[in-house]
Write a protein that holds these residues in place. Structure first.
Motif, mmCIF file in Angstrom:
data_model
loop_
_atom_site.group_PDB
_atom_site.id
_atom_site.type_symbol
_atom_site.label_atom_id
_atom_site.label_comp_id
_atom_site.label_asym_id
_atom_site.label_seq_id
_atom_site.Cartn_x
_atom_site.Cartn_y
_atom_site.Cartn_z
ATOM 1 N N MET A 298 17.532 22.047 -10.090
ATOM 2 C CA MET A 298 16.084 22.046 -10.346
ATOM 3 C C MET A 298 15.603 23.416 -10.811
ATOM 4 S SD MET A 298 15.518 18.974 -10.021
ATOM 5 C CE MET A 298 13.791 19.065 -10.463
ATOM 6 N N THR B 262 17.085 22.869 -1.804
ATOM 7 C CA THR B 262 15.679 23.198 -2.044
ATOM 8 C C THR B 262 15.548 24.297 -3.081
ATOM 9 O OG1 THR B 262 15.478 22.839 0.311
ATOM 10 C CG2 THR B 262 13.539 23.709 -0.798
ATOM 11 N N THR C 196 8.226 20.149 -12.680
ATOM 12 C CA THR C 196 9.549 19.574 -12.925
ATOM 13 C C THR C 196 9.450 18.070 -12.718
ATOM 14 O OG1 THR C 196 10.082 20.041 -10.643
ATOM 15 C CG2 THR C 196 10.874 21.607 -12.245
ATOM 16 N N GLU D 92 5.008 18.058 -4.154
ATOM 17 C CA GLU D 92 6.093 17.207 -4.671
ATOM 18 C C GLU D 92 5.826 15.757 -4.325
ATOM 19 O OE1 GLU D 92 9.838 18.360 -2.936
ATOM 20 O OE2 GLU D 92 8.841 18.881 -1.082
ATOM 21 N N THR D 93 6.667 14.887 -4.864
ATOM 22 C CA THR D 93 6.423 13.471 -4.606
ATOM 23 C C THR D 93 6.804 13.105 -3.172
ATOM 24 O OG1 THR D 93 6.788 11.203 -5.342
ATOM 25 C CG2 THR D 93 8.665 12.711 -5.514
ATOM 26 N N VAL E 100 7.854 25.760 -4.031
ATOM 27 C CA VAL E 100 7.354 24.406 -4.324
ATOM 28 C C VAL E 100 5.954 24.270 -3.714
ATOM 29 C CG1 VAL E 100 7.753 21.932 -3.989
ATOM 30 C CG2 VAL E 100 9.703 23.465 -4.324
ATOM 31 N N ARG F 22 21.475 17.905 -1.101
ATOM 32 C CA ARG F 22 20.082 18.363 -0.982
ATOM 33 C C ARG F 22 20.068 19.865 -1.141
ATOM 34 N NH1 ARG F 22 16.435 15.111 1.906
ATOM 35 N NH2 ARG F 22 17.314 13.046 2.184
ATOM 36 N N ALA G 170 10.244 9.467 -7.680
ATOM 37 C CA ALA G 170 10.032 10.495 -8.702
ATOM 38 C C ALA G 170 9.368 9.834 -9.909
ATOM 39 C CB ALA G 170 11.369 11.097 -9.106
ATOM 40 N N GLY H 178 14.866 12.275 -10.574
ATOM 41 C CA GLY H 178 15.090 12.504 -9.145
ATOM 42 C C GLY H 178 13.981 13.313 -8.491
ATOM 43 N N HIS H 179 13.156 13.988 -9.282
ATOM 44 C CA HIS H 179 12.186 14.921 -8.709
ATOM 45 C C HIS H 179 10.857 14.908 -9.424
ATOM 46 C CE1 HIS H 179 15.210 16.979 -6.231
ATOM 47 N NE2 HIS H 179 16.021 16.570 -7.197
ATOM 48 N N THR H 180 9.831 15.261 -8.689
ATOM 49 C CA THR H 180 8.510 15.523 -9.279
ATOM 50 C C THR H 180 7.925 16.644 -8.443
ATOM 51 O OG1 THR H 180 8.330 13.174 -9.756
ATOM 52 C CG2 THR H 180 6.305 14.468 -9.919
ATOM 53 N N GLN H 181 7.844 17.829 -9.012
ATOM 54 C CA GLN H 181 7.392 18.980 -8.227
ATOM 55 C C GLN H 181 6.488 19.871 -9.066
ATOM 56 O OE1 GLN H 181 11.269 20.751 -7.276
ATOM 57 N NE2 GLN H 181 11.152 19.898 -5.216
#
Ligand code: KG4
Ligand code: ZN
Length: 349
Positions: A115, A339, A140, A162-163, A159, A337, A167, A144-147
Motif C-alpha cells: 500500500m 499497516t 488509495t 479507511e473502509t 492512515v 496484514r 474496499a 483490497g483497500h480504501t484509505q
C-alpha cells in the motif's frame, strides 16, 4: 559502474498478478505483469490457484524483465519485494524467490509494503514530471483497500480513514457480478458508464463517521434494486445496463469525493494524490481534475500502468529505501496484514 547508478529488481506477488520490474534510479526500464486469467472462471481470486500460478510465472517473468531492460543480473544493486499486505500463499512465492536470488547474487534485500508502494508510485520518473510535495493526502483505492493517508514523507504515512467493510474495488466488482459481468468487473462498469445516464437511478450514500468509508450497504441496495426491477421486467438489466453502471459509478465517486473533501477541510492540505487500481476509473479521475479548477486543489494521478498492481511501484519504494539504507534480513517473513507507516527499519543484511 557509477555509484549513483542504482539498478533494482522489483517483484510483486501479493494477489493474482505476478509482476517484475527493473528500475534504474527512479525510472522503470521494464515493468511487466503476468495476469492470471484462471480466476475469471470463479468470479474472484482463488488463493491456492494464485500461489500456484505465481510459482509458474515468476522465473520466466524475471528473465523477461531483465531482457527488456537490457540488464544482466550481475548489474543489480538490490532486490525489492512485496512483503504484504496480501494473500499469504501468493506473498510467500515472491518473498522466497527474492530472498534466494539476493543470497545467490550477494546483494541487499528490501521489503516493501504494497500500500505504501501504491502511494510512492507517484515518485517514479515519468513524462509528466510533477511529483506531489509533502505533506499531501493520498487516497488509495484498490480491490483490497480504501484509505485516506496523510503522507508527510516517503516513509512517514498515517492512515486518517479507511473502509469498515468492502474496499471500493470490491464494490465495483460485486456490483458488476450482480449485473452478470465477468470478474474483475470494475473496468467494465467504467466502460458501460461512459454510455449511460448517471442520473437515471439513485443509490444511497452511506452515513459513516469521520474519514471512514463503507460500501457493503451500497452492494445490498443494488441487489434489492435489481431484484425488484427484474421481477417486474426480466430484460431490465440488459436494457438499462449503461444507465445502471453510470448511476453506480456516480454514487461511488460521490462517496469517495465527499470524504476526500472532508479530509482536505480538516487537514488544510489541498494536495491530493490517487493511488491503486481504482485510480484507473474515469469517473474519479474526472472528479479529481474538476477539483483543481473548482476548489484550487493540486492533484496527482499516476499513469494507468502504475495504478493497477505493478512491480515498478515496488521498485521505486525499494529505491527510496535503498538510498536511506533500509535493508531487510533474510529472516523477515511475508505478512498478510501490514499497516501503512509501519514498514522497514534499518536492518542490514
Ligand atoms: O490495485 P489493484 O490492481 O489490485 C489490488 O491491490 O486490489 O486494484 C484492482 C481493483 C479491482 O477491483 C478492479 O475492478 C478495479 O481495481 N479497477 C477499476 C478500474 N480498473 C481497475 N474499478 C473501476 N474502474 C476502473 N477503470
Ligand atoms: Zn494493489
Amino acid at each position: 559502474m557509477n555509484p549513483s547508478d542504482i539498478f533494482i529488481l522489483a517483484i510483486e506477488s501479493s494477489c493474482d498478478d505476478t509482476a517484475a520490474a527493473i528500475l534504474h534510479n527512479r525510472k522503470a526500464l521494464s515493468n511487466i505483469v503476468a495476469t492470471q486469467q484462471i480466476h475469471q472462471a470463479y468470479g474472484g481470486v482463488v488463493p491456492e490457484l494464485a500461489s500456484r500460478a505465481h510459482q509458474q510465472n515468476i522465473v520466466p517473468l524475471v528473465h523477461r524483465a531483465l531482457d527488456i531492460a537490457n540488464i544482466d543480473k550481475k548489474q543489480l544493486s538490490a532486490i525489492a519485494f512485496t512483503r504484504g499486505p496480501g494473500l499469504l500463499g501468493s506473498l510467500l512465492v515472491g518473498t522466497s524467490f527474492a530472498k534466494s536470488l539476493s543470497m545467490g547474487l550477494e546483494i541487499p534485500l528490501i521489503e516493501v509494503n504494497h500500500m505504501e508502494a501504491h502511494i510512492l508510485s507517484h515518485f517514479l520518473e515519468t513524462e509528466d514530471a510533477s511529483v506531489p510535495a509533502f505533506p499531501f493526502l493520498a487516497m488509495t483505492i484498490s480491490g483490497g483497500h480504501t484509505q485516506i493517508v496523510l503522507v508527510r514523507g516517503y516513509f512517514e504515512m498515517e492512515v486518517l480513514g479507511e473502509t469498515l467493510d468492502d474496499a471500493v474495488g470490491e464494490a465495483f466488482d460485486k456490483s458488476a457480478k450482480l449485473l452478470g459481468l465477468p470478474y474483475p468487473g470494475g473496468p467494465l462498469i467504467d466502460a458501460y458508464a461512459q454510455l449511460g445516464d448517471p442520473d437515471k437511478f439513485t443509490f444511497p450514500i452511506p452515513k459513516v463517521g469521520g474519514l471512514d468509508f463503507s460500501f457493503s450497504g451500497l452492494k445490498t441496495s443494488i441487489l434489492y434494486f435489481l431484484q425488484r426491477e427484474t421481477a417486474a421486467d426480466p430484460g431490465f438489466i440488459e436494457r438499462e445496463r449503461n444507465a445502471i453502471c453510470a448511476s453506480i459509478q456516480k454514487t461511488i465517486v460521490e462517496i469517495l469525493m465527499r470524504k476526500l473533501k472532508k479530509a482536505v477541510r480538516e487537514t488544510g492540505i489541498n494536495r491530493v494524490a490517487l493511488a491503486g487500481g481504482v485510480a484507473a476509473n474515469s469517473g474519479i479521475r474526472k472528479a479529481l481534475k474538476q477539483a483543481e479548477s473548482e476548489w484550487g486543489w493540486t492533484t496527482h494521478i499516476p499513469p494507468l500502468e502504475y495504478c493497477t498492481d505493478n512491480a515498478a511501484m515496488i521498485g521505486i519504494a525499494g529505491y527510496l529505501k535503498y538510498l536511506d539504507g533500509r535493508f531487510t534480513d533474510l529472516g523477515t517473513p511475508a505478512t498478510a496484514r501490514y499497516t501503512i507507516g509501519s514498514s522497514g527499519g534499518k536492518e542490514i543484511v
